[in-house]
Scaffold this active site. Structure first.
Site, PDB file in Angstrom:
ATOM      1  N   THR A  37       0.822  -1.009  -0.047  1.00 55.10           N
ATOM      2  CA  THR A  37      -0.064   0.085  -0.075  1.00 55.10           C
ATOM      3  C   THR A  37       0.897   1.347   0.087  1.00 55.10           C
ATOM      4  OG1 THR A  37      -0.235  -0.221   2.246  1.00 55.10           O
ATOM      5  CG2 THR A  37      -1.994  -1.055   1.197  1.00 55.10           C
ATOM      6  N   LEU A  44       5.180   3.573  -3.806  1.00 50.59           N
ATOM      7  CA  LEU A  44       6.144   2.899  -5.132  1.00 50.59           C
ATOM      8  C   LEU A  44       4.972   1.840  -5.548  1.00 50.59           C
ATOM      9  CD1 LEU A  44       8.444   2.859  -6.717  1.00 50.59           C
ATOM     10  CD2 LEU A  44       9.268   0.912  -5.410  1.00 50.59           C
ATOM     11  N   TYR A  65      14.736  -4.790   5.829  1.00 50.53           N
ATOM     12  CA  TYR A  65      15.084  -6.114   4.853  1.00 50.53           C
ATOM     13  C   TYR A  65      15.343  -7.108   5.692  1.00 50.53           C
ATOM     14  CZ  TYR A  65      15.437  -3.310   0.822  1.00 50.53           C
ATOM     15  OH  TYR A  65      15.232  -2.436  -0.358  1.00 50.53           O
ATOM     16  N   HIS A  91      15.994   1.107 -11.315  1.00 50.11           N
ATOM     17  CA  HIS A  91      14.764   1.259 -12.235  1.00 50.11           C
ATOM     18  C   HIS A  91      15.503   1.761 -13.691  1.00 50.11           C
ATOM     19  CE1 HIS A  91      14.374   5.426 -10.635  1.00 50.11           C
ATOM     20  NE2 HIS A  91      14.010   5.584 -11.893  1.00 50.11           N
ATOM     21  N   GLY A 142      15.645  -0.490 -16.533  1.00 53.99           N
ATOM     22  CA  GLY A 142      14.552  -0.703 -17.027  1.00 53.99           C
ATOM     23  C   GLY A 142      14.147   0.322 -17.939  1.00 53.99           C
ATOM     24  N   GLU A 199      16.516  17.384 -12.952  1.00 52.65           N
ATOM     25  CA  GLU A 199      15.188  17.342 -12.449  1.00 52.65           C
ATOM     26  C   GLU A 199      14.825  18.932 -12.087  1.00 52.65           C
ATOM     27  OE1 GLU A 199      14.154  13.936  -9.670  1.00 52.65           O
ATOM     28  OE2 GLU A 199      16.335  14.214  -9.216  1.00 52.65           O
ATOM     29  N   HIS A 250      22.223   4.904 -10.807  1.00 47.64           N
ATOM     30  CA  HIS A 250      21.504   4.959 -12.147  1.00 47.64           C
ATOM     31  C   HIS A 250      22.679   5.345 -13.165  1.00 47.64           C
ATOM     32  CE1 HIS A 250      18.049   4.889  -9.856  1.00 47.64           C
ATOM     33  NE2 HIS A 250      17.776   6.064  -9.864  1.00 47.64           N
ATOM     34  N   ARG A 288      13.526  19.120 -16.973  1.00 44.44           N
ATOM     35  CA  ARG A 288      13.349  17.753 -16.726  1.00 44.44           C
ATOM     36  C   ARG A 288      13.921  17.117 -17.957  1.00 44.44           C
ATOM     37  NH1 ARG A 288       8.243  14.177 -14.824  1.00 44.44           N
ATOM     38  NH2 ARG A 288       9.415  12.132 -14.059  1.00 44.44           N
ATOM     39  N   TRP A 307      64.355  13.555 -10.209  1.00 41.24           N
ATOM     40  CA  TRP A 307      64.682  12.290  -9.242  1.00 41.24           C
ATOM     41  C   TRP A 307      63.593  12.647  -7.977  1.00 41.24           C
ATOM     42  CZ3 TRP A 307      68.913   9.442 -10.132  1.00 41.24           C
ATOM     43  CH2 TRP A 307      69.484   9.824 -11.249  1.00 41.24           C
TER      44      TRP A 307
END
Ligand SMILES: *[C@@H]1O[C@H](CO)[C@@H](O)[C@H](O)[C@H]1NC(C)=O
Ligand SMILES: *[C@@H]1O[C@H](CO)[C@@H](O)[C@H](O)[C@H]1NC(C)=O
Ligand SMILES: *[C@@H]1O[C@H](CO)[C@@H](O)[C@H](O)[C@H]1NC(C)=O
Ligand SMILES: *[C@@H]1O[C@H](CO)[C@@H](O)[C@H](O)[C@H]1NC(C)=O
Length: 790
Positions: free
Chosen positions: A34, A37, A149, A204, A207, A243, A267, A365, A616
């Site tokens: 929920t 992302l 995690y 990502h 992708g 951005e 990225h 952007r 030297w």
């Protein structure tokens, strides 16, 4: 209900009998079902997977999970699922049917306690048994903060592993640590629960269709690229993600990471690897791709603080103060803009600048990877008469346009005077129209332009790659640690670096423009406030003071003027000496003070007789010459690689003999002494450059040193009180035979020793520098105002 749908799915694939033909069942568990992302991309990506694979022979169930209790969680999740969109290229009827099925195949689970995981596992097993389905595998997508995690990983490993014969794939989202050490820790934790082949770390960007096509493009266009994809033909490469948004609302995350960790380390670095790595024979073989990528990491030259320019938009500090409840005078050192210059020392790319740039609150952007080729042609005919399409005088570039910006679509552009690229039919098509558009200074009509037939969201692409087990689209542990090993030294060295403030948007004007020089970058515009700083103004007619220090000539000035004076004095000495004797023997010290001098000599002294100069070392640390601690390494980096001293005139100290460092029996000191006698007349250097330590040491001759302060030995081994302890050094008697000795003293930190030295006599055992007194040559002190005046 589930039973009916499962059958329908298989029926739609027109398969006769369930257990016999099914390729097996796949359970997808989305943790953080929920969250943002998931709402924005992941559910849509899973729905896309279902639409694409409904007739693959696999059956699916989708399990959304979160900490929230069953009933409210369920409601939240299905609110998202109901809003799933049908892609424009899908027939509305088919999509509606599939969406209905997708919803029926989806369930919500509360996953909070160990028991909840056990229950989930039992439910999956029961379902499979009831349906008579073979299990193909399970995907666990971690869309949760990284601190969660380890806990989740433990539960999955202990109670949710599929039975033997079925695979487990866990998908992890960044951040994967915030430096090398934390990444290693996190990797070690995960490795105790999952095998390497089970982990899919998402970047990502891999992708994004234009990024994902870099390798296939290089592969399919080998015939054109083989001759030109190298340092002889590529002028520079720009990898850019700009951005317009700022960090407002996200500062609690951003303040800990900043733009380098957020964008460049992952990225942009991945895009860099796709460009610089050697192509494996088969680009579809994940292991080969990953191996070549790791090799490309090994070739990257280390970064230092001058490899980057950093900025922060003006409103950032206020946003941090507000969102994180910091005091009004809180100063954030987090960069929101960075430009970094990277070099690869591979044979293919040596010397080619790779510029990585990203920032928030910029004027547009856009994301792109731009490879600009050198232009060697001179066009004789006037511009109006040239064949515009194939004119060899126009810029030549290949651009992987990631998205947004003027084109507003992913694209691959190739200048028409380069070649017509081979593109995979069916997935990319030639784009036409928009002729008034200009991309990097050229009308669109100057390029072959290709865009994807189907525009796919990065997460849909990645989810499909997870399903297909394409590990080359993900970040392996080795890959991750190699990237952090590369970026961490820069992050450490810039943590207190001043940031250039910028107003944001179009008002940034040229404030963030930067340029490259000698492997470093700097903003092109000097900082306005710096120009107004009265402390930095020096009366121009009184730039250097000339007087006496310890009975020898003293040159003093602000450090910058002092260095330029010293550099030109060295050049004058060199020219005079070469005119007289045909060669110039210069012995140089290590340490930090001479670095600025080396850089100045490398950049400003084009008349220096390098061709006739022998270099030297005054002293050396007992480390391999390739070690960053090595004096020779620093000399090489800051001077030798930029000037044309013949190789045979360069004389590093032999600290590394017989595979070991500074062992007496190896007789490195004798070897160097012999080399000096063989080449330097009377073993009398034309110029020796020395520094002074706060303890009065010079060269690597330390107070109370047993060797080198007196006696016949000309090159000695000594012990330093600081690491690395072992050193090799010229002895005082040898130094005192030189025709000229210059001593450089810089910085406030040297004030106390400077004052002390002005008072003491000849006491080399206490302060070795006080023993420098050339027997027939000249000694000159170069001391900056900070050291002299404190
Ligand atoms: C999760 O586990 C806890 C305690 O083990 C239990 O109280 C809760 O009901 C479980 N949630 C679900 C949805 O079963
Ligand atoms: C997973 O858990 C088992 C015990 O259930 C343990 O033996 C194993 O080492 C763990 N890790 C991996 C990678 O399987
Ligand atoms: C390249 O590797 C893929 C995946 O292993 C394989 O299917 C394909 O046949 C290979 N291609 C060639 C030309 O060997
Ligand atoms: C070497 O030293 C001798 C005696 O000290 C001197 O006569 C001679 O000129 C020197 N040679 C050079 C090249 O400086």
């Amino acid at each position: 209900m589930l039973r009916r749908v499962l059958c329908t799915v298989l029926f739609m694939g027109a398969l006769p009998s369930l257990a016999e033909v099914s390729q097996g069942h796949i359970s997808v568990v989305l943790l953080g079902a929920t969250g943002d992302l998931a709402k924005k991309y992941l559910w849509q990506g899973l729905f896309q997977l279902y639409m694409d694979q409904v007739s693959s022979g696999h059956s699916f169930t989708f399990h959304g999970a979160a900490l929230t209790a069953l009933e409210p969680g369920q409601r939240l999740m299905f609110d998202v699922l109901k809003k799933l969109a049908c892609p424009p290229d899908e027939s509305p009827n088919r999509c509606a049917v599939l969406k209905d099925q997708f919803l029926k195949l989806s369930q919500y689970h509360q996953l909070k306690t160990a028991e909840n995981y056990t229950v989930l596992n039992r439910e999956i097993e029961t379902l499979l048994r009831q349906e008579g389905l073979k299990e193909a595998g399970r995907i666990f997508y971690f869309s949760v903060p990284p601190f969660a995690y380890t806990e989740i990983a433990r539960h999955i490993n202990s109670s949710c592993r599929p039975p033997p014969g079925a695979w487990l794939r866990v998908v992890l989202e960044k951040p994967f640590g915030h430096d090398l050490e934390s990444a290693q820790q996190l990797a070690a934790d995960l490795t105790s629960f999952f095998r390497e082949e089970e982990m899919y770390r998402v970047d990502h960007y891999l992708g994004k269709q234009a990024v994902a096509h870099i390798l296939p493009f290089r592969d399919q266009n080998r015939q054109f690229l083989d001759p030109i994809w190298n340092r002889h033909h590529v002028e520079r490469v720009e990898i850019v993600l700009k951005e317009t948004v700022d960090a407002k609302g996200r500062t609690s995350f951003y303040e800990q990471y900043g733009v380098i960790r957020d964008v460049l380390q992952n990225h942009l670095t991945e895009a860099l690897m796709f460009l610089t790595m050697e192509l494996p024979a088969n680009v579809s073989r994940a292991e080969e791709v990953l191996q070549c990528k790791l090799q490309a990491f090994q070739s990257l030259r280390g970064l230092n603080k001058n490899s980057a320019v950093l900025g922060q938009y003006q409103a950032y500090a206020g946003q941090v103060q507000e969102e994180l409840q910091k005091a009004q005078d809180y100063i954030s050192t987090t960069p929101t803009f960075a430009g970094v210059l990277i070099h690869s020392d591979s044979l293919r790319w040596e010397g080619v600048p790779f510029l990585l740039t990203s920032g928030k609150a910029l004027d547009e952007r856009v994301g792109y990877v731009r490879v600009l080729f050198k232009n060697r042609a001179y066009c004789t005919q006037s511009e109006t008469l040239r064949d515009a399409e194939h004119s060899q005088c126009k810029a030549k570039q290949i651009v992987f346009y990631i998205g947004h910006g003027a084109l507003n679509t992913p694209a691959v552009l190739v200048s028409r005077n380069l070649f017509r690229p081979v593109m995979p039919e069916g997935s990319w098509r030639e784009a036409v129209g928009q002729s008034d558009l200009h991309i990097f200074g050229q009308p669109l009509s100057d390029y072959y332009v290709y865009s994807p037939v189907k525009e796919r969201d990065a997460y849909s692409v990645l989810i499909s790659n997870i399903y297909h087990g394409r590990k080359d689209f993900f970040i392996t542990t080795e890959n991750l640690l190699a990237s952090w090993a590369f970026w961490t030294p820069l992050l450490d060295s810039i943590s207190h670096q001043p940031l250039r403030l910028y107003p944001g948007g179009v008002e940034n004007q040229h404030l963030l423009d930067f340029e490259m020089e000698s492997g470093e970058v700097a903003f092109t515009l000097a900082e306005a406030v710096e120009l107004l700083n009265p402390n930095r103004l020096t009366p121009s007619d009184y730039r250097t003071i000339q007087s006496k220090f310890r009975q020898s000539p003293l040159v003093s000035a602000w450090s910058e003027d002092l260095i330029s004076q010293l550099a030109s004095d060295i050049e004058k000495t060199a020219s005079r000496t070469v005119a007289r004797s045909g060669q110039f023997h210069l012995a140089l010290s290590g340490g930090s003070s001479p670095v600025v001098l080396f850089q100045r000599l490398a950049r400003h002294h084009y008349a220096f007789p390098w061709k006739h100069t022998h270099i030297w070392l005054v002293d050396e640390r007992c480390v391999p010459l390739t070690d960053t601690e090595s004096n020779f390494f620093s000399l090489h980096n800051h001077l030798l690689q930029s000037v044309r001293v013949p190789y045979f005139n360069v004389h590093p100290m032999p600290v590394h003999l017989n595979q070991r460092l500074c062992v007496e029996e190896d007789r490195g000191t004798e070897l160097y002494a012999k080399e000096i006698v063989a080449l330097v007349a009377n073993a009398s250097f034309d110029l020796v450059l020395l520094g002074v330590g706060t303890d009065g040491h010079t060269a690597s001759l330390f107070p109370k040193s047993e060797n080198g302060l007196e006696g016949a030995q000309t090159v000695v081994l000594t012990e330093s009180p600081v690491k690395p302890h072992q050193r090799m050094s010229l002895s005082l008697p040898l130094i005192n035979k030189a025709r000229q000795v210059f001593v450089l003293v810089l910085g406030k930190g040297k004030h106390d020793i400077t004052i002390l030295l002005s008072r003491v006599g000849h006491e080399p055992k206490k302060w070795p520098i006080s023993g420098v007194s050339p027997s027939s040559g000249q000694l000159v002190w170069y001391v900056d105002y900070e050291a002299l005046l404190g």
